[in-house]
Scaffold this motif. Structure first.
Motif, PDB file in Angstrom:
ATOM      1  N   UNK A  76     -36.801  14.822  25.102  1.00 23.83           N
ATOM      2  CA  UNK A  76     -37.523  15.966  24.552  1.00 23.83           C
ATOM      3  C   UNK A  76     -38.916  15.508  24.106  1.00 23.83           C
ATOM      4  N   UNK A  77     -39.947  16.272  24.443  1.00 21.12           N
ATOM      5  CA  UNK A  77     -41.304  15.826  24.110  1.00 21.12           C
ATOM      6  C   UNK A  77     -41.569  15.802  22.605  1.00 21.12           C
ATOM      7  N   UNK A  78     -40.795  16.567  21.813  1.00 20.75           N
ATOM      8  CA  UNK A  78     -40.965  16.501  20.362  1.00 20.75           C
ATOM      9  C   UNK A  78     -40.429  15.184  19.808  1.00 20.75           C
ATOM     10  N   UNK A  79     -39.426  14.637  20.446  1.00 20.69           N
ATOM     11  CA  UNK A  79     -38.935  13.315  20.045  1.00 20.69           C
ATOM     12  C   UNK A  79     -39.973  12.267  20.411  1.00 20.69           C
ATOM     13  N   UNK A  80     -40.520  12.373  21.616  1.00 22.52           N
ATOM     14  CA  UNK A  80     -41.516  11.406  22.077  1.00 22.52           C
ATOM     15  C   UNK A  80     -42.746  11.409  21.162  1.00 22.52           C
ATOM     16  N   UNK A  81     -43.083  12.575  20.626  1.00 23.98           N
ATOM     17  CA  UNK A  81     -44.267  12.691  19.774  1.00 23.98           C
ATOM     18  C   UNK A  81     -44.125  11.906  18.470  1.00 23.98           C
ATOM     19  N   UNK A  82     -42.913  11.472  18.135  1.00 16.59           N
ATOM     20  CA  UNK A  82     -42.705  10.672  16.929  1.00 16.59           C
ATOM     21  C   UNK A  82     -43.233   9.252  17.080  1.00 16.59           C
ATOM     22  N   UNK A  83     -43.368   8.797  18.320  1.00 21.98           N
ATOM     23  CA  UNK A  83     -43.647   7.390  18.568  1.00 21.98           C
ATOM     24  C   UNK A  83     -45.144   7.162  18.733  1.00 21.98           C
ATOM     25  N   UNK A  84     -45.751   6.554  17.758  1.00 24.17           N
ATOM     26  CA  UNK A  84     -47.184   6.329  17.783  1.00 24.17           C
ATOM     27  C   UNK A  84     -47.528   5.122  18.649  1.00 24.17           C
ATOM     28  N   UNK A  85     -48.634   5.217  19.349  1.00 21.86           N
ATOM     29  CA  UNK A  85     -49.083   4.120  20.214  1.00 21.86           C
ATOM     30  C   UNK A  85     -49.334   2.866  19.391  1.00 21.86           C
ATOM     31  N   UNK A  86     -48.934   1.712  19.932  1.00 22.55           N
ATOM     32  CA  UNK A  86     -49.176   0.447  19.268  1.00 22.55           C
ATOM     33  C   UNK A  86     -48.106   0.029  18.285  1.00 22.55           C
ATOM     34  N   UNK A  87     -47.076   0.869  18.060  1.00 27.57           N
ATOM     35  CA  UNK A  87     -46.006   0.539  17.136  1.00 27.57           C
ATOM     36  C   UNK A  87     -44.886  -0.195  17.863  1.00 27.57           C
ATOM     37  N   UNK A  88     -43.935  -0.696  17.080  1.00 28.88           N
ATOM     38  CA  UNK A  88     -42.780  -1.370  17.669  1.00 28.88           C
ATOM     39  C   UNK A  88     -42.041  -0.443  18.622  1.00 28.88           C
ATOM     40  N   UNK A  89     -41.940   0.832  18.245  1.00 28.54           N
ATOM     41  CA  UNK A  89     -41.228   1.796  19.079  1.00 28.54           C
ATOM     42  C   UNK A  89     -41.899   1.964  20.434  1.00 28.54           C
ATOM     43  N   UNK A  90     -43.218   2.069  20.440  1.00 28.69           N
ATOM     44  CA  UNK A  90     -43.916   2.249  21.715  1.00 28.69           C
ATOM     45  C   UNK A  90     -43.762   1.032  22.615  1.00 28.69           C
ATOM     46  N   UNK A  91     -43.734  -0.151  22.002  1.00 28.12           N
ATOM     47  CA  UNK A  91     -43.568  -1.378  22.790  1.00 28.12           C
ATOM     48  C   UNK A  91     -42.182  -1.454  23.405  1.00 28.12           C
ATOM     49  N   UNK A  92     -41.175  -0.996  22.658  1.00 27.64           N
ATOM     50  CA  UNK A  92     -39.816  -0.960  23.197  1.00 27.64           C
ATOM     51  C   UNK A  92     -39.750  -0.009  24.387  1.00 27.64           C
ATOM     52  N   UNK A  93     -40.359   1.149  24.235  1.00 28.84           N
ATOM     53  CA  UNK A  93     -40.321   2.152  25.295  1.00 28.84           C
ATOM     54  C   UNK A  93     -41.035   1.678  26.558  1.00 28.84           C
ATOM     55  N   UNK A  94     -42.070   0.877  26.390  1.00 25.47           N
ATOM     56  CA  UNK A  94     -42.808   0.373  27.542  1.00 25.47           C
ATOM     57  C   UNK A  94     -41.965  -0.547  28.420  1.00 25.47           C
ATOM     58  N   UNK A  95     -40.881  -1.069  27.850  1.00 24.82           N
ATOM     59  CA  UNK A  95     -40.036  -1.988  28.615  1.00 24.82           C
ATOM     60  C   UNK A  95     -39.046  -1.268  29.520  1.00 24.82           C
ATOM     61  N   UNK A  96     -38.892   0.058  29.354  1.00 24.88           N
ATOM     62  CA  UNK A  96     -37.939   0.786  30.186  1.00 24.88           C
ATOM     63  C   UNK A  96     -38.449   0.941  31.616  1.00 24.88           C
ATOM     64  N   UNK A  97     -37.498   1.032  32.537  1.00 22.77           N
ATOM     65  CA  UNK A  97     -37.858   1.225  33.937  1.00 22.77           C
ATOM     66  C   UNK A  97     -38.600   2.547  34.129  1.00 22.77           C
ATOM     67  N   UNK A  98     -38.135   3.581  33.426  1.00 22.03           N
ATOM     68  CA  UNK A  98     -38.810   4.886  33.507  1.00 22.03           C
ATOM     69  C   UNK A  98     -38.532   5.660  32.223  1.00 22.03           C
TER      70      UNK A  98
END
Length: 218
Positions: A76-98
């Motif tokens: 859901x895009x509202x969940x995605x909006x919680x994750x600020x760029x440059x945070x630990x969460x965004x770095x974790x998400x960058x590791x996913x295949x898609x």
């Protein structure tokens, strides 16, 4: 792909802050949604902020993946909006295949049956789900997740073997549903306990009280 998602959403979704004409003495505060400056401003004025961080709850969920480079997620895009760029969460998400998003289906339909909303959402996303072979779908509520699961099972998916869904709230009726989907439990009782504790005080300064949300069923 993940960076482009941040460029589209992270700036606009988190840039605005609510305006207050009077000081709020007790408030269920959504930590991590607004800028840190808002929290500091409210506590300086004597407000007691009680709440939890949705971002931290989802961080716990994502950390459980043992092979993120092979994991494909639709959220859901509202969940995605919680994750600020440059945070630990965004770095974790960058590791996913898609990692892809879909528009929140409930923003203007709060008076509609969430199970039906989930069913309609699953029908709308079905072709995309088949093509992209997602491992997990993140939804904004347990009821929406159950509605989606019913449609996906009818379409031939084995849940959770072929695909799993994450809900939110841990509603009381969850044990009675067919699909035992994981969920994030809103820590209502700890927030109430913290509120009652502050009400017993004769005097207090502004402060923040963060309680932990629980990840259930993963």
């Amino acid at each position: 792909m993940f960076q482009s998602q941040f460029q589209r959403m992270n700036g606009s979704a988190l840039s605005t802050q609510p305006q207050f004409s009077t000081v709020v003495r007790k408030w269920s505060f959504p930590f991590g949604i607004h800028e840190d400056s808002l929290e500091k401003e409210l506590t300086r004025g004597g407000s007691q902020l009680i709440g939890f961080s949705k971002e931290k709850a989802y961080t716990q969920f994502f950390k459980d993946f043992t092979a993120p480079e092979k994991t494909r997620i639709l959220m859901d895009d509202k969940i995605f909006a919680l994750f600020k760029a440059g945070t630990q969460m965004s770095k974790i998400c960058e590791s996913f295949d898609r990692l892809d998003t879909y528009p929140n289906p409930q923003s203007d339909k709060l008076d509609q049956n969430p199970f039906l909303i989930g069913e309609k959402l699953a029908h709308m996303l079905l072709t995309r789900i088949r093509e992209q072979h997602y491992d997990f779908i993140l939804t904004s509520s347990d009821r929406i997740a159950q509605g989606m699961a019913a449609v996906l099972e009818e379409a031939g998916f084995s849940i959770p073997k072929d695909i799993n869904l994450l809900g939110f709230d841990k509603i009381n009726s969850l044990p009675y549903f067919k699909h035992a989907l994981p969920t994030i439990e809103v820590p209502i009782q700890p927030m109430i306990d913290e509120l009652l504790a502050t009400l017993k005080k004769q005097k207090w300064n502004g402060n923040s009280f963060r309680v932990e949300a629980n990840l259930i069923g993963t």
